[in-house]
Structure formats: C-alpha cells, structure tokens
Design a protein around this motif. Structure first.
Motif, PDB file in Angstrom:
ATOM      1  N   VAL A  90       0.819  -1.340  -0.072  1.00  0.00           N
ATOM      2  CA  VAL A  90       0.071   0.055   0.024  1.00  0.00           C
ATOM      3  C   VAL A  90       0.919   1.265  -0.050  1.00  0.00           C
ATOM      4  CG1 VAL A  90      -1.517   1.226   1.226  1.00  0.00           C
ATOM      5  CG2 VAL A  90      -2.011  -1.097   0.984  1.00  0.00           C
ATOM      6  N   ALA A  91       1.731   1.299   0.892  1.00  0.00           N
ATOM      7  CA  ALA A  91       2.700   2.415   0.873  1.00  0.00           C
ATOM      8  C   ALA A  91       3.415   2.652  -0.445  1.00  0.00           C
ATOM      9  CB  ALA A  91       3.694   2.241   2.217  1.00  0.00           C
TER      10      ALA A  91
ATOM     11  N   ILE B  95       1.728  16.170   4.016  1.00  0.00           N
ATOM     12  CA  ILE B  95       0.733  15.405   5.077  1.00  0.00           C
ATOM     13  C   ILE B  95       1.550  15.085   6.109  1.00  0.00           C
ATOM     14  CG2 ILE B  95      -0.225  13.115   5.269  1.00  0.00           C
ATOM     15  CD1 ILE B  95      -0.985  13.301   1.993  1.00  0.00           C
ATOM     16  N   SER B  96       2.695  14.797   6.029  1.00  0.00           N
ATOM     17  CA  SER B  96       3.511  14.496   7.286  1.00  0.00           C
ATOM     18  C   SER B  96       3.679  15.616   8.099  1.00  0.00           C
ATOM     19  CB  SER B  96       5.071  13.918   6.901  1.00  0.00           C
ATOM     20  OG  SER B  96       5.830  14.105   7.987  1.00  0.00           O
TER      21      SER B  96
ATOM     22  N   GLY C 297      -4.913   5.787   9.611  1.00  0.00           N
ATOM     23  CA  GLY C 297      -4.566   4.927   8.475  1.00  0.00           C
ATOM     24  C   GLY C 297      -3.486   5.757   7.450  1.00  0.00           C
ATOM     25  N   LEU C 298      -3.880   7.027   7.042  1.00  0.00           N
ATOM     26  CA  LEU C 298      -3.037   7.781   6.267  1.00  0.00           C
ATOM     27  C   LEU C 298      -1.808   8.059   6.954  1.00  0.00           C
ATOM     28  CD1 LEU C 298      -3.055   9.500   3.626  1.00  0.00           C
ATOM     29  CD2 LEU C 298      -4.132  11.181   5.048  1.00  0.00           C
TER      30      LEU C 298
ATOM     31  N   THR D 160       3.785   7.882   6.914  1.00  0.00           N
ATOM     32  CA  THR D 160       5.063   7.523   7.552  1.00  0.00           C
ATOM     33  C   THR D 160       5.682   6.593   6.946  1.00  0.00           C
ATOM     34  OG1 THR D 160       3.773   8.340   9.461  1.00  0.00           O
ATOM     35  CG2 THR D 160       5.957   7.292   9.703  1.00  0.00           C
ATOM     36  N   VAL D 161       5.450   5.294   6.697  1.00  0.00           N
ATOM     37  CA  VAL D 161       5.924   3.986   6.063  1.00  0.00           C
ATOM     38  C   VAL D 161       6.606   4.637   4.795  1.00  0.00           C
ATOM     39  CG1 VAL D 161       5.713   1.696   5.386  1.00  0.00           C
ATOM     40  CG2 VAL D 161       4.612   2.550   7.691  1.00  0.00           C
ATOM     41  N   SER D 162       5.815   5.370   3.876  1.00  0.00           N
ATOM     42  CA  SER D 162       6.337   5.648   2.661  1.00  0.00           C
ATOM     43  C   SER D 162       7.662   6.116   2.333  1.00  0.00           C
ATOM     44  CB  SER D 162       5.513   6.377   1.876  1.00  0.00           C
ATOM     45  OG  SER D 162       5.267   7.787   2.329  1.00  0.00           O
ATOM     46  N   PHE D 163       7.937   6.905   3.580  1.00  0.00           N
ATOM     47  CA  PHE D 163       9.139   7.474   3.808  1.00  0.00           C
ATOM     48  C   PHE D 163      10.444   6.603   4.371  1.00  0.00           C
ATOM     49  CE2 PHE D 163       6.759  11.360   3.829  1.00  0.00           C
ATOM     50  CZ  PHE D 163       7.398  12.243   3.101  1.00  0.00           C
TER      51      PHE D 163
END
Lengths: 259, 216
Positions: free
Chosen positions: A87-88, A103-104, A217-218, A223-226
């Motif tokens: 997902v990330a 967003i972060s 969730g967002l 966060t994980v996407s980084f």
C-alpha cells in the motif's frame, strides 16, 4: 469504568517500579564472563570490560510474554510485507513527495498537544515554548501545518516527546517488552504512555470514527512511505530479527529518554 | 546524646558525598589535551573517509556496474572499519571462546554481512540529496595506547535528519577506524551482542557456519 482504569494504572505502575532485574525472565543482559583466555591482549580486554560496564550491555528488557510477543511480531511482519508495504509503495508511486511531506507536516503539527504537554511534564521550558511558537506559526503561515515554516525558516526543531519518555525521565523502568498488534514494539511503560497520550491526541476526538481511523491509516501509510527498506535492512542484517528489533526499540527509547 | 552518635556518621556521609561528587570531574580532567587533539583529527579523518565513500557511491561508471561498485565499497569498508573490534563487541562474552583462527573467520563473514546489507542501501538512495552535518566529537578516556572518540553527526536525507554517532578507535597511533555505529541511538554492535547472547547453545563453529550461510 474509572475505577477499573485506576486499578490498571496502579498495577502497571507497581510493575514498572519494581526492580527490573527480578523480572528478567528468559532474557538477560550480556553477562560478564569470568574466564579470560591468555591469548586475548590485555589492552583489548580492558577495552572490552569497559564497554560491557558502560551500560551498553544492559539494554536487555524483560520479556515474560515472549510467546505472545513473538506471535504478534510474526503477525506484524506478515502485515507489513503483504499489506502495509505494498500500500505504501503504491501510495508513494502516486502521491508526489511534496504532498507526502505536506501530509507528514500536517500530522506532525496536529500532534503538538502531546509534545507540548510532555515537554511541560519533563520541565523542558524552552522546548515547550518552541512547540507553542511553531504550532502557532505553522498552523497559520504554514496553512494548517502543511508547510513547516517554523522548522525551515526559524531554525526550530521539534524533537519527539511522548508520555512513555516522560515516565522514563521520572525513573520508571520499561516494565517488560510488549509487541502490540499493528503498532509494533513497545513496553508496558510505553503502552501506558500511549494510552495517556491518546487523550492529548486531537484525532481521538474526531467524529465520525470512520474519519478518525482513516486519518490514522493515512498517517501510518504516509510515514511508512518514507521508510520503506529500513525494516527490511534490519531484518536482513540480523541473525534473529525478533531480538534485533526488540533490542533496537529499547536502545532507541533509552536514547530518546536521555536527551 | 543523639547528636553525638550521629555526627560522625553524618560527617562520614558528607565526606563520601564530596568524594563521589568530585570523582566524575577527576575522570573528566584526565582526558588530556592529547586525546582532544586526536579526537579532532579523527573527525577530520572521518570527513575524508565519508567523502570518499560518497564519491564511490556517486561514480556513474560504478553505478552502471553494480558488482564493481560492491567490490569497491567492500574494500573501502575494510579500510574504514575496525572489524576486529567491531566483531569483538558484537560477539560479547562469546568472543572469548573463539580461537584466533575462528576470530579471523568470523571477522571475514561479519564484514561481508555488514557490507552486503548496508552498502547497497546506501548506494540505492538518491545520493545527490545526502549530506552530513558534523556536530561535535567527544573523546573517551584513553586506555594505554588505545584512543577512542565518539563523533556526533546528522545524516540529512531529503527532509529527514538521522542522528548518527560514529565510534572511532586508534590503537598505537594507527589510523582511526570505525568500530561501532549508533543510528538513532541504536548501537549496531550492542544489537548483535544481544542477538548472540540469546543463542546460548551455539558454539563458535555454529556461529561461523550460521554467518557463512547467511552471507552466501
């Protein structure tokens, strides 16, 4: 209900305050080995002994719930590789970095009450003032916190603070290691802290609940996407990923509490 | 009456307090100028090494040829890291059960493990956006001819800063080498040490075999 929570908190406090050594369960710090073979250079031996006594070796945490924790670790591992990570990755491919950063920043700004309260509780006056200033500036000039104006142009940084750290500063030990489903590594103290922090977390008061969970969730996916690849590297480089992650969590928390 | 009994105790207690409170200062004072100077040299040297690594990672010829890049980084790694001390601290008390030959073997595979897992990660980043801030250095009390220093840095990757402490050692005036890295407060050596401390039943042979299998 209130009484129940009070009883729980007191119970947790008792466990946390009790000497950690009595709790060691199946884990143990790196014990000093008395037998010294002759071939080891004396200099090395000195260095080694010092390293062991510098507190570097005493990172171990009690793990009486090992089997539960290990099960949760496995569940989280599967969830990471089959749900969160894909997902990330998809999210990262679609959402440009600027937006993800925004967003972060937004969530970071939203968590202001937690950091502010804990800075106050730890007597960190200057940091609390920084937090307040940054919150006002970022929420206005930074358009609801999407732009981190204070960090970029006013040379303010906002170190993470939470109730778990505050309790640590007060001298409360880890209690024992606890792996939470979805949330990952924690300890009894940090879980209690997380519970307490949730009262200062604005998302807790968001209605309807679907929106609140959507925001959580967002935040998580964003966060994980980084950090895609960090967990993989830790896992790959380790001989026992469970212990490696546990130790990394404990070491990281100790250093956060110390600063 | 009571005062007479307690006075000596109180005085003894205060005396102990004074001793204890001055102890850290005397330890601090013994880090002499020599050690401070050496620590500053270590920082300069670390900068040079890191810059060299960044040059390798950014070299377009090497990027086009991953095996060559890996080899170059591995060789550089051997120059930068003191894998002897690193593996000693990673093994913890188990190190003492290793024969000299086993120590060498362990070191070989351990250095491969570190370079295999971490160097590609470094190379895979958008390296143009990486920069390092050198914040400060803290010399440790020298032991005989062993000098050590912690160098506090901050790796800036895009918008995120990661605090990294390089722990460096110099024996008998040999060039400085890194013997441990603390990333966000997590010491790699201590992390391995706890993993090995959990594997109580493993003999040195088992440990080497396990590591060898992991690397190959």
């Amino acid at each position: 209900m209130k009484q129940l929570i009070a009883v729980l908190l007191v119970g947790c406090a008792l466990v946390c305050f009790s000497p950690v050594d009595g709790f060691t369960g199946d884990t143990a710090g790196v014990a000093t080995d008395e037998a010294l073979p002759e071939e080891v250079l004396l200099d090395d031996e000195d260095l080694f002994a010092e390293y062991e006594t510098q507190g570097q070796a005493t990172q171990a945490v009690a793990d009486p719930l090992y089997y539960f924790n290990y099960a949760m670790f496995s569940v989280n591992d599967v969830l990471y590789f089959y749900a969160l990570k894909p997902v990330a990755q998809g999210y990262k491919a679609v959402v440009p970095t600027v937006a993800r950063k925004g967003i972060s920043n937004f969530f970071n700004n939203l968590m202001f009450p937690i950091r502010f309260a804990n800075n106050i509780l730890q007597g960190k006056g200057e940091r609390a003032a920084n937090e307040l200033g940054a919150f006002v500036v970022n929420s206005t000039v930074g358009v609801l916190g999407f732009y981190d104006f204070a960090q970029r142009h006013m040379d303010i940084n906002l170190p993470d603070e939470d109730l778990g750290q505050t309790l640590g500063v007060y001298g409360i030990g880890d209690g024992f290691y606890l792996v939470l489903p979805l949330l990952g590594p924690s300890t009894l103290r940090d879980t209690v802290g997380r519970l307490g922090d949730s009262f200062a977390n604005p998302i807790t008061y968001v209605e309807p609940w679907e929106l609140a969970w959507g925001m959580r969730g967002l935040d998580q996916v964003n966060t994980v996407s980084f950090r895609i690849g960090d967990y993989e590297a830790l896992k790959e480089a380790s001989l026992d990923p469970y212990v490696a992650l546990r130790n990394a969590y404990i070491q990281n928390r100790k250093s956060l509490i110390k600063e | 009456m009571k005062f007479r009994v307690y006075a000596p105790v109180t005085i003894a207690f205060l005396f102990c307090l004074v001793i204890l409170s001055t102890a850290p200062f005397s330890a601090f004072a013994s880090i002499d100028d020599d050690a401070r100077q050496k620590a500053a040299q270590a920082e300069t040297y670390l900068k040079k090494l890191v810059d060299e690594v960044l040059v390798i990672v950014r070299d377009p010829d090497l990027i086009a040829n991953p095996p060559a890049q890996e080899k170059t980084l591995y060789d550089k790694g051997l120059e930068i890291f003191d894998f002897n001390t690193f593996s000693m601290l990673a093994l913890g008390p188990k190190y003492r059960k290793f024969t000299p030959q086993q120590r060498t073997d362990f070191q070989t595979y351990f250095s491969k493990l570190i370079s295999q897992t971490y160097f590609p990660k470094l190379a895979g980043q958008d390296v143009e956006n990486i920069s390092i801030n050198y914040l400060s250095n803290r010399p440790l009390k020298p032991k005989k001819k062993i000098f050590r220093t912690d160098i506090f840095t901050e790796l800036v990757r895009g918008d995120t800063q990661i605090p990294i402490i390089y722990r460096m050692i110099s024996r008998d005036d040999a060039p400085w080498k890194i013997y441990d890295i603390k990333i966000e407060g997590v010491s790699m050596a201590a992390n391995y040490r706890e993993q090995y401390s959990q594997q109580v039943s493993l003999t040195p042979e088992d440990i080497i075999t396990q590591l060898k299998e992991k690397v190959e």
